[in-house]
Write a protein that holds these residues in place. Structure first.
Motif, PDB file in Angstrom:
ATOM      1  N   ALA A 199      40.291  50.515  39.612  1.00  0.00           N
ATOM      2  CA  ALA A 199      39.343  50.843  38.539  1.00  0.00           C
ATOM      3  C   ALA A 199      39.990  51.773  37.508  1.00  0.00           C
ATOM      4  O   ALA A 199      39.822  51.600  36.295  1.00  0.00           O
ATOM      5  CB  ALA A 199      38.094  51.493  39.127  1.00  0.00           C
ATOM      6  N   VAL A 200      40.742  52.758  37.992  1.00  0.00           N
ATOM      7  CA  VAL A 200      41.426  53.694  37.087  1.00  0.00           C
ATOM      8  C   VAL A 200      42.471  52.952  36.248  1.00  0.00           C
ATOM      9  O   VAL A 200      42.573  53.154  35.029  1.00  0.00           O
ATOM     10  CB  VAL A 200      42.085  54.824  37.900  1.00  0.00           C
ATOM     11  CG1 VAL A 200      43.023  55.649  37.022  1.00  0.00           C
ATOM     12  CG2 VAL A 200      41.015  55.730  38.516  1.00  0.00           C
ATOM     13  N   LEU A 201      43.243  52.090  36.893  1.00  0.00           N
ATOM     14  CA  LEU A 201      44.305  51.379  36.182  1.00  0.00           C
ATOM     15  C   LEU A 201      43.744  50.333  35.224  1.00  0.00           C
ATOM     16  O   LEU A 201      44.293  50.130  34.128  1.00  0.00           O
ATOM     17  CB  LEU A 201      45.248  50.724  37.195  1.00  0.00           C
ATOM     18  CG  LEU A 201      46.064  51.710  38.045  1.00  0.00           C
ATOM     19  CD1 LEU A 201      46.814  50.972  39.139  1.00  0.00           C
ATOM     20  CD2 LEU A 201      47.028  52.512  37.181  1.00  0.00           C
ATOM     21  N   ASP A 202      42.664  49.668  35.603  1.00  0.00           N
ATOM     22  CA  ASP A 202      42.062  48.679  34.703  1.00  0.00           C
ATOM     23  C   ASP A 202      41.543  49.333  33.427  1.00  0.00           C
ATOM     24  O   ASP A 202      41.601  48.730  32.347  1.00  0.00           O
ATOM     25  CB  ASP A 202      40.921  47.938  35.409  1.00  0.00           C
ATOM     26  CG  ASP A 202      41.421  46.755  36.233  1.00  0.00           C
ATOM     27  OD1 ASP A 202      42.635  46.466  36.192  1.00  0.00           O
ATOM     28  OD2 ASP A 202      40.594  46.124  36.928  1.00  0.00           O
ATOM     29  N   ARG A 203      41.051  50.549  33.547  1.00  0.00           N
ATOM     30  CA  ARG A 203      40.586  51.246  32.345  1.00  0.00           C
ATOM     31  C   ARG A 203      41.756  51.537  31.418  1.00  0.00           C
ATOM     32  O   ARG A 203      41.619  51.468  30.186  1.00  0.00           O
ATOM     33  CB  ARG A 203      39.876  52.545  32.722  1.00  0.00           C
ATOM     34  CG  ARG A 203      39.523  53.388  31.512  1.00  0.00           C
ATOM     35  CD  ARG A 203      38.831  54.674  31.879  1.00  0.00           C
ATOM     36  NE  ARG A 203      37.416  54.482  32.143  1.00  0.00           N
ATOM     37  CZ  ARG A 203      36.519  55.472  32.129  1.00  0.00           C
ATOM     38  NH1 ARG A 203      36.904  56.713  31.856  1.00  0.00           N
ATOM     39  NH2 ARG A 203      35.253  55.230  32.391  1.00  0.00           N
ATOM     40  N   ALA A 204      42.923  51.833  31.988  1.00  0.00           N
ATOM     41  CA  ALA A 204      44.092  52.173  31.176  1.00  0.00           C
ATOM     42  C   ALA A 204      44.755  50.936  30.578  1.00  0.00           C
ATOM     43  O   ALA A 204      45.096  50.909  29.392  1.00  0.00           O
ATOM     44  CB  ALA A 204      45.100  52.947  32.028  1.00  0.00           C
ATOM     45  N   TYR A 205      44.965  49.899  31.391  1.00  0.00           N
ATOM     46  CA  TYR A 205      45.679  48.708  30.932  1.00  0.00           C
ATOM     47  C   TYR A 205      44.770  47.667  30.291  1.00  0.00           C
ATOM     48  O   TYR A 205      45.231  46.818  29.513  1.00  0.00           O
ATOM     49  CB  TYR A 205      46.395  48.038  32.115  1.00  0.00           C
ATOM     50  CG  TYR A 205      47.520  48.830  32.715  1.00  0.00           C
ATOM     51  CD1 TYR A 205      48.742  48.972  32.054  1.00  0.00           C
ATOM     52  CD2 TYR A 205      47.378  49.422  33.960  1.00  0.00           C
ATOM     53  CE1 TYR A 205      49.786  49.678  32.623  1.00  0.00           C
ATOM     54  CE2 TYR A 205      48.420  50.135  34.539  1.00  0.00           C
ATOM     55  CZ  TYR A 205      49.615  50.261  33.871  1.00  0.00           C
ATOM     56  OH  TYR A 205      50.647  50.975  34.432  1.00  0.00           O
ATOM     57  N   GLY A 206      43.487  47.705  30.660  1.00  0.00           N
ATOM     58  CA  GLY A 206      42.602  46.626  30.257  1.00  0.00           C
ATOM     59  C   GLY A 206      42.758  45.433  31.193  1.00  0.00           C
ATOM     60  O   GLY A 206      43.592  45.443  32.104  1.00  0.00           O
ATOM     61  N   THR A 207      41.972  44.394  30.948  1.00  0.00           N
ATOM     62  CA  THR A 207      42.027  43.183  31.782  1.00  0.00           C
ATOM     63  C   THR A 207      42.121  41.957  30.877  1.00  0.00           C
ATOM     64  O   THR A 207      41.175  41.168  30.774  1.00  0.00           O
ATOM     65  CB  THR A 207      40.778  43.095  32.687  1.00  0.00           C
ATOM     66  OG1 THR A 207      39.591  43.201  31.874  1.00  0.00           O
ATOM     67  CG2 THR A 207      40.775  44.214  33.714  1.00  0.00           C
ATOM     68  N   PRO A 208      43.274  41.766  30.239  1.00  0.00           N
ATOM     69  CA  PRO A 208      43.408  40.675  29.267  1.00  0.00           C
ATOM     70  C   PRO A 208      43.677  39.308  29.876  1.00  0.00           C
ATOM     71  O   PRO A 208      43.634  38.307  29.177  1.00  0.00           O
ATOM     72  CB  PRO A 208      44.616  41.127  28.431  1.00  0.00           C
ATOM     73  CG  PRO A 208      45.456  41.911  29.404  1.00  0.00           C
ATOM     74  CD  PRO A 208      44.484  42.610  30.309  1.00  0.00           C
ATOM     75  N   TRP A 209      43.984  39.241  31.183  1.00  0.00           N
ATOM     76  CA  TRP A 209      44.321  37.965  31.812  1.00  0.00           C
ATOM     77  C   TRP A 209      43.121  37.408  32.567  1.00  0.00           C
ATOM     78  O   TRP A 209      42.160  38.112  32.847  1.00  0.00           O
ATOM     79  CB  TRP A 209      45.492  38.130  32.773  1.00  0.00           C
ATOM     80  CG  TRP A 209      46.664  38.870  32.220  1.00  0.00           C
ATOM     81  CD1 TRP A 209      47.084  38.907  30.926  1.00  0.00           C
ATOM     82  CD2 TRP A 209      47.563  39.703  32.951  1.00  0.00           C
ATOM     83  NE1 TRP A 209      48.193  39.702  30.795  1.00  0.00           N
ATOM     84  CE2 TRP A 209      48.527  40.209  32.026  1.00  0.00           C
ATOM     85  CE3 TRP A 209      47.688  40.060  34.291  1.00  0.00           C
ATOM     86  CZ2 TRP A 209      49.558  41.044  32.414  1.00  0.00           C
ATOM     87  CZ3 TRP A 209      48.723  40.901  34.685  1.00  0.00           C
ATOM     88  CH2 TRP A 209      49.640  41.381  33.750  1.00  0.00           C
ATOM     89  N   ARG A 210      43.223  36.137  32.926  1.00  0.00           N
ATOM     90  CA  ARG A 210      42.236  35.493  33.782  1.00  0.00           C
ATOM     91  C   ARG A 210      42.956  34.891  34.973  1.00  0.00           C
ATOM     92  O   ARG A 210      43.904  34.126  34.812  1.00  0.00           O
ATOM     93  CB  ARG A 210      41.457  34.409  33.025  1.00  0.00           C
ATOM     94  CG  ARG A 210      40.494  34.945  31.987  1.00  0.00           C
ATOM     95  CD  ARG A 210      39.389  35.766  32.632  1.00  0.00           C
ATOM     96  NE  ARG A 210      38.456  36.324  31.661  1.00  0.00           N
ATOM     97  CZ  ARG A 210      38.614  37.488  31.062  1.00  0.00           C
ATOM     98  NH1 ARG A 210      39.689  38.220  31.304  1.00  0.00           N
ATOM     99  NH2 ARG A 210      37.705  37.924  30.213  1.00  0.00           N
ATOM    100  N   LEU A 211      42.517  35.239  36.164  1.00  0.00           N
ATOM    101  CA  LEU A 211      43.076  34.709  37.405  1.00  0.00           C
ATOM    102  C   LEU A 211      41.950  34.030  38.173  1.00  0.00           C
ATOM    103  O   LEU A 211      41.096  34.700  38.753  1.00  0.00           O
ATOM    104  CB  LEU A 211      43.694  35.830  38.250  1.00  0.00           C
ATOM    105  CG  LEU A 211      44.272  35.416  39.605  1.00  0.00           C
ATOM    106  CD1 LEU A 211      45.413  34.414  39.420  1.00  0.00           C
ATOM    107  CD2 LEU A 211      44.745  36.639  40.389  1.00  0.00           C
ATOM    108  N   ALA A 212      41.925  32.702  38.127  1.00  0.00           N
ATOM    109  CA  ALA A 212      40.877  31.922  38.793  1.00  0.00           C
ATOM    110  C   ALA A 212      39.482  32.441  38.440  1.00  0.00           C
ATOM    111  O   ALA A 212      38.627  32.621  39.299  1.00  0.00           O
ATOM    112  CB  ALA A 212      41.083  31.948  40.305  1.00  0.00           C
ATOM    113  N   GLY A 213      39.293  32.696  37.149  1.00  0.00           N
ATOM    114  CA  GLY A 213      37.987  33.121  36.674  1.00  0.00           C
ATOM    115  C   GLY A 213      37.723  34.607  36.712  1.00  0.00           C
ATOM    116  O   GLY A 213      36.652  35.050  36.271  1.00  0.00           O
ATOM    117  N   ALA A 214      38.672  35.390  37.214  1.00  0.00           N
ATOM    118  CA  ALA A 214      38.475  36.846  37.305  1.00  0.00           C
ATOM    119  C   ALA A 214      39.267  37.562  36.219  1.00  0.00           C
ATOM    120  O   ALA A 214      40.439  37.242  35.992  1.00  0.00           O
ATOM    121  CB  ALA A 214      38.915  37.352  38.674  1.00  0.00           C
ATOM    122  N   PRO A 215      38.656  38.523  35.525  1.00  0.00           N
ATOM    123  CA  PRO A 215      39.389  39.304  34.523  1.00  0.00           C
ATOM    124  C   PRO A 215      40.300  40.326  35.207  1.00  0.00           C
ATOM    125  O   PRO A 215      39.828  41.197  35.937  1.00  0.00           O
ATOM    126  CB  PRO A 215      38.269  40.002  33.741  1.00  0.00           C
ATOM    127  CG  PRO A 215      37.142  40.118  34.728  1.00  0.00           C
ATOM    128  CD  PRO A 215      37.239  38.918  35.622  1.00  0.00           C
TER     129      PRO A 215
END
Length: 290
Positions: A199-215
Motif C-alpha cells: 500500500a505504501v509503495l503503490d501510493r509512491a509509484y502508482g499503479t499504471p499497469w494491468r496484470l490480469a485485470g488488477a491495477p
C-alpha cells in the motif's frame, strides 16, 4: 523492542550462541534486505534519469518529477522500517514458553502486535489503501476462488505424487503444524508485505499497469523480490546464514500472485487464503497419504 530486550534477558540462548552475536546476525540480515529493497526500489527512477540525461532532445519533465523522487524515497524509508521490525520480531530468540513449539509462534505474534498497532493508529488508511476490509471488489470473488482452489489442488496432487514416489519424505502433520499454516503466521505476513508495504509503495509509484485485470505498479516488483530474498537468504536461530534457491524463487512467484489477488479483489483476505493454500495443501496431502 520489548521482544528484543526480553529475548536478551530471558530467552534461552539458541545452540549456545551469544545473544549479541545472534542480534548482530539479525541486524546484518535486515540491513542486507533493506539495501536490496532500495536497489530494486530506485531502479525505475535511475533508469528514467539516465535515459533522460542521454537523450539529445530535451524531454519535458512533469512538474511532479522531483516530488516523485521524494515520494519514492519516503516510501522506501517506511518499508525499510517495516523490514527491520519484522526481521527483529521473527528472529529474536524465543522465550522459554515458545520453545516448546516447533514453529516460531513468538515471532509471528510480535509481528501481529506491531502491525495491528500501526493499523489501529491509521485505521482509515488501513481500510482504504491497505485494504483491511472484508468487502471485495464486485465480480472478483469468482476468479479469486478459482486461483486459490487451483493452487490448493496442484499442491495436494504434487504432495501425493512425491510421497508415492518416495515414501520416506512423508511427515506426520500435528495440530501445531496445521494451526501454524492456517492462522496467524500467514495472516501476519500478508498484513505486513501486501497490506502495509504494498500500500505504501503503490501510493509512491502508482499503479499504471494491468496484470490480469488488477491495477499494479512497481510496488509489486519490490515486494515480490524482497519476499523472495527473505526466503532465499535464510538465518537460523543461532545466527547462521544459508541459501535456499528453490524457496526464494517460489516465494517471489507467490509474492506476485498474492500482490495480484490483493490488488484484484481490493482486500487482504483473499491474499491470506492464497498464502495458506500451498502450505495447507501439503498438510492435507500428507494426511491423505498417511
Amino acid at each position: 523492542m520489548v521482544a528484543l530486550v526480553a529475548g536478551g534477558t530471558l530467552a534461552p540462548k539458541p545452540d549456545g550462541a551469544p545473544f549479541t552475536a545472534v542480534v548482530g546476525a539479525i541486524l546484518a540480515w535486515a540491513v542486507l534486505l533493506v539495501l536490496i529493497t532500495w536497489a530494486v526500489g530506485l531502479l525505475p527512477l535511475l533508469v528514467r534519469r539516465v535515459s533522460t540525461a542521454g537523450s539529445t532532445t530535451p524531454v519535458p519533465q512533469p512538474a511532479s518529477s522531483a516530488a516523485s523522487w521524494h515520494r519514492v524515497r519516503t516510501a522506501l524509508m517506511v518499508v525499510s522500517v517495516f523490514i527491520l521490525l519484522t526481521a527483529l520480531a521473527s528472529r529474536t530468540p524465543r522465550l522459554a514458553f515458545f520453545t516448546q513449539f516447533e514453529n516460531n509462534w513468538q515471532g509471528k505474534l510480535v509481528d501481529l502486535l506491531w502491525v495491528s498497532i500501526l493499523f489501529a493508529m491509521l485505521w482509515r488508511w488501513a481500510r482504504d489503501e491497505a485494504r483491511l476490509t472484508w468487502r471485495i471488489r464486485p465480480g472478483s470473488g469468482r476468479w479469486a476462488l478459482i486461483v486459490i482452489g487451483a493452487v490448493f489442488g496442484v499442491f495436494v496432487g504434487l504432495t501425493l505424487l512425491a510421497v508415492a514416489t518416495d515414501p520416506e519424505i512423508h511427515e506426520t502433520v500435528d495440530a501445531d503444524q496445521l494451526l501454524y499454516n492456517t492462522t496467524i503466521p500467514n495472516l501476519t505476513e500478508e498484513l505486513i508485505w501486501r497490506a502495509a508495504m504494498l500500500a505504501v509503495l503503490d501510493r509512491a509509484y502508482g499503479t499504471p499497469w494491468r496484470l490480469a485485470g488488477a491495477p499494479v505498479g512497481w510496488g509489486l516488483v519490490v515486494t515480490s523480490v524482497i519476499f523472495g530474498v527473505v526466503h532465499l537468504i535464510l538465518l537460523s536461530p543461532s545466527g547462521e546464514f544459508s541459501l535456499n534457491i528453490g524457496g526464494g524463487i517460489f516465494a517471489a512467484v507467490m509474492g506476485v500472485a498474492m500482490a495480484w489477488i490483493w490488488a484484484y479483489t481490493r482486500s487482504v483476505w483473499p491474499a491470506f487464503l492464497l498464502h495458506c493454500a500451498p502450505e495447507v495443501a501439503v498438510d492435507v496431502g500428507m494426511m491423505i497419504a498417511a
